[in-house]
Design an enzyme around this catalytic site. Structure first.
Site, PDB file in Angstrom:
ATOM      1  N   ASP A  96      29.985 -19.341  69.297  1.00  0.00           N
ATOM      2  CA  ASP A  96      29.193 -18.217  68.821  1.00  0.00           C
ATOM      3  C   ASP A  96      29.650 -17.817  67.421  1.00  0.00           C
ATOM      4  OD1 ASP A  96      31.525 -16.746  69.091  1.00  0.00           O
ATOM      5  OD2 ASP A  96      30.826 -15.537  70.782  1.00  0.00           O
ATOM      6  N   GLU A 117      20.481 -12.771  74.084  1.00  0.00           N
ATOM      7  CA  GLU A 117      21.510 -13.798  74.232  1.00  0.00           C
ATOM      8  C   GLU A 117      20.962 -15.207  74.032  1.00  0.00           C
ATOM      9  OE1 GLU A 117      24.688 -13.397  74.619  1.00  0.00           O
ATOM     10  OE2 GLU A 117      24.743 -11.232  74.942  1.00  0.00           O
TER      11      GLU A 117
END
Length: 236
Positions: free
Chosen positions: A97, A88
């Site tokens: 993202d 992550e």
């Protein structure tokens, strides 16, 4: 407390620090983390005074033949958490993202609860870690709820990483969950994990998760992505 004594105590309580050899390694640290989480302590993997006190109390109860407590709920190990954090990343400024979702910290989105990331939001490293410690419980719960069979640490960790990425709803309905629960073959479980391959850039992570599910930590530690040269560092 020396490391050999610590390993002996963890083994007596049903944890798995690896060989009782007096050597502090990743398996011992992972066992300490698992005990700390079960005992309600901060899972830092350090056998400090609070952990030693909790170990002593647990051993007293065991030696007194007290009624057996309910089995500790399985949680992600220190190795699994390090792999997930490496996948992550730790971002202290909000960003979008790969699919346009506002994200901050260690993969935190509004879907996991507060804080709601937005353009310009910043947090400290300590805040990122605190948010992650709160978030991960939701995903561990989702794995425990969906999986009806026993799992090794590396398998639970891989599924925790998958759930963190695809969300509890997607996880609960995933084909790989059905195949795990019905005792399907490793090849078919792996193929089902790799069905979750969009967007394209996620494939190296998904392959690493499939490898992690299939490979015990005594054989090989996981990679963040299959294209990485080395396994994850415990300092991730």
């Amino acid at each position: 407390m020396n490391t050999r004594e610590l390993q002996t105590q963890l083994t007596a309580l049903g944890y798995a620090p690896g060989a009782i050899d007096g050597q502090w390694g990743k398996m011992t640290e992972a066992a300490v983390v698992a005990f700390q989480r079960a005992a309600g302590l901060y899972p830092d993997g350090i056998a400090g005074p609070k952990t030693e006190k909790a170990l002593a109390a647990a051993l007293v109860a065991l030696n007194a033949a007290a009624p057996s407590p309910a089995p500790a709920r399985q949680s992600m190990s220190a190795i699994g958490l390090a792999a997930l954090i490496a996948r992550e990343g730790r971002k202290l400024t909000a960003y979008k993202d790969s699919v346009g979702v506002w994200t901050i910290g260690i993969g935190h989105t509004s879907g996991a609860g507060a804080p709601v990331p937005y353009a310009g939001l910043t947090i400290t490293a300590a805040e990122a870690d605190a948010i992650f410690a709160r978030d991960i419980v939701k995903y561990e719960d989702a794995v425990r709820d969906a999986i009806k069979v026993g799992l090794a640490d590396h398998q639970f960790d891989a599924l925790g990483s998958l759930c963190y990425n695809i969300g509890p709803t997607g996880f609960a309905g995933a084909t790989f969950v059905k195949r795990i629960n019905t005792g399907d073959t490793p090849a078919r479980i792996r193929a089902a994990i790799l069905m979750w391959r969009k967007p394209t850039e996620i494939l190296s992570r998904r392959t690493a998760e499939a490898d992690q599910f299939a490979t015990s930590y005594s054989t090989s530690l996981p990679k963040a992505r299959s294209t990485d040269a080395r396994p994850v560092s415990m300092a991730a």
